[in-house]
Design a protein around this motif. Sequence first.
Motif, short mmCIF file in Angstrom:
data_model
loop_
_atom_site.label_atom_id
_atom_site.label_comp_id
_atom_site.label_asym_id
_atom_site.label_seq_id
_atom_site.Cartn_x
_atom_site.Cartn_y
_atom_site.Cartn_z
N ALA A 1 0.83 -1.20 0.00
CA ALA A 1 0.00 0.00 0.00
C ALA A 1 0.87 1.26 0.00
O ALA A 1 0.64 2.20 -0.75
N PHE B 1 1.07 4.37 -2.61
CA PHE B 1 0.79 5.75 -2.22
C PHE B 1 1.94 6.67 -2.60
O PHE B 1 1.74 7.80 -2.99
N PHE C 1 -9.08 9.80 4.07
CA PHE C 1 -7.88 9.24 4.66
C PHE C 1 -7.64 9.91 6.00
O PHE C 1 -8.28 10.87 6.34
N PRO D 1 -3.30 9.80 0.95
CA PRO D 1 -2.96 8.71 1.86
C PRO D 1 -1.51 8.81 2.30
O PRO D 1 -0.65 9.22 1.54
N ASP E 1 -2.20 5.50 6.82
CA ASP E 1 -3.25 4.83 6.04
C ASP E 1 -2.78 3.45 5.60
O ASP E 1 -3.56 2.48 5.61
N PHE F 1 -4.66 0.11 6.68
CA PHE F 1 -5.16 -0.73 5.59
C PHE F 1 -4.63 -2.15 5.73
O PHE F 1 -5.36 -3.13 5.61
N CYS G 1 -11.23 1.10 3.36
CA CYS G 1 -10.54 -0.05 2.78
C CYS G 1 -10.91 -0.22 1.32
O CYS G 1 -10.05 -0.40 0.45
N THR H 1 -12.08 2.00 -0.73
CA THR H 1 -11.57 3.12 -1.54
C THR H 1 -10.14 2.85 -1.96
O THR H 1 -9.77 3.04 -3.12
N ILE H 2 -9.33 2.41 -1.00
CA ILE H 2 -7.92 2.16 -1.33
C ILE H 2 -7.80 1.04 -2.35
O ILE H 2 -7.04 1.13 -3.31
N ASN I 1 -8.92 2.42 -5.76
CA ASN I 1 -8.10 3.43 -6.41
C ASN I 1 -6.68 2.99 -6.66
O ASN I 1 -6.02 3.48 -7.56
N TYR I 2 -6.17 2.08 -5.83
CA TYR I 2 -4.75 1.76 -5.95
C TYR I 2 -4.47 0.33 -6.35
O TYR I 2 -3.37 0.02 -6.76
#
Lengths: 263, 326
Positions: free
Chosen positions: B42, B46, B203, B209, B213, B217, B247, B249-250, B253-254
Amino acid sequence: MSLAAEAFVSQIAAAEPWPEKATLYQPLKEDQILLSDSASSLAVQTFLRMCGLPVQVSCCANAEYMSPSGKVPFIHVGNQVVSELGPIVQFIKAKGHSLSDGLDDVQRAEMKAYMELVNNMLLTAELYIQWCDDYTATEISRPRYSSPYSWPLNHILAYQKQWEVRRKMNAIGWSGKSLEQVYEDVSQCCQALSQRLGTQPYFFNKQPTELDALVFGHLFTILTTQLTNDELAEKVKSYTNLLSFCHRIDQTYFKEDKGSRSV
Amino acid sequence: MLEDGLLLLFMHTNMAEPMELLCWGGDWDLPSVHTDSLIVLAYAKFSGAALAVKSIDWTWRTITASVPQLHFEGSTVTEPTQILNFLRKQRFNADYELTAKQGADTMAYIALLEEKLRPALLHTFWVDAENYANLTRPWFTSHSPFPLNFFVPGRQASLALSRILLTKAESPLLNITEVEGKIYSEAKECLNLLSHRLGNFHFFFGDRPTSLDAFVFGHIAPLIKAPLPSGQLQKHLNQLDNLCQFCNTILKNYFTDASAEKRMDCSPTATHDPVDANLQKLTQLVNKESNLIEKMDDNLRSSPQHRPHRHDTKPSAPASENSTRA
């Protein structure tokens, strides 16, 4: 204790007011007590003074074995025995005294987080320095810990305690750290505390909370305890606002003992 | 193994730095099932660090390596905090916009997670008998090579148990049942505190983030996504909407690229989706002709092209797909 038993006990606790003869037990002050225990004990004493609750400090060689959780200090109030700062704070809250009532949820979350930071970093570092650093363990910790006992019990107990602490360090991954890394961790922890404190008198501005008591207990003890070298105290001294914080709490809550203490 | 190689190749095409991360593989819509690995993955996303992710599943490293492990130019870094420090030194810093106080808060909340939440997570996955027997042990056994699959889960479980007992149990009574109530109530309190702190924000520190975060996560994502048979902590967490939203969202998006690619990689017996079967067929075709790899990469990366491809193949009979799948 299971959760139901704890809830029951706290209900009983709430019913009785704070007695005159509450006692706090810790190991012998001059000869036996070690840095980490002294810090925890001072934190509890500071917290009780901040709440305005009188308590007598009693030093016993077997305080650790009397304690319900095996950790010192513990307080004997009425017919209940509670050990360690966290449960003591809850116990006193059940009796109607609390320092953190004025905080909202986010601030309370922050306070608990910082208390865990102190426990996680400072307390663990103190235990590491005392028991995992061979030189300190041989010169200071083992002789002091076993001073009330005669041979061969003193050797057995000292090595048993050392083995226990080393096992715990192993489990949380600190056994691979060197002493310099531990000092660095302490320094980072103090930096975080210093940045959080800023120029305020207490961590949550005007009112002291259990976080202030805990931080004071640890920092004051580190500053005033003589170890094999002064590096730990030097790390703390480099943050001036923490020094003045300790001084202020010492002056405010311990002024009658002023003659016997000095930073 | 060929699918593994393909996966690495896809990820390598867009990379400049040869930083390699060893970690446990992914499942349940997550890039990795292991908390520490997730934290590093993660944070890398970020901060924009390009990592070559190598999963240790089905290799001897399941027992020899301490995961996660970052290799770069001959040096090896382990432990999430050390890896994050290393990435920061390499100028991949997700925290540069934080004030000094926020940096201090980060340290404090990470300590809170480690002290209060980690023991309960370890218990849920490794010590709770039902979860261990039905979920954790089968997963780790199936992702370790023979004969390590007999040792790896057991070793992790005993490490987890000893860590809980040594840090949380009161020394006269080294009994796990006494400690269970305490660690779960502390974990629930910790989750509540995190939820209060997050509030309605995306965040923990505004809109971008940061490392905190990543840590949060890493801890809560396996708890949300794993199909646990007995999960009182999971139920509690599902009630905290803002954390579940955080959770997801991350992940959205990532990690959508990673989870889509992982679905290509999973074993044939697990897929009953005809779309995945199609992807499997495609990867086998590409293996034969290497110049198709670039075209595949372009097709898969641009998702609007990807979706119609799925819809076209969905109505086709699954039976024919299964028979052609070798």
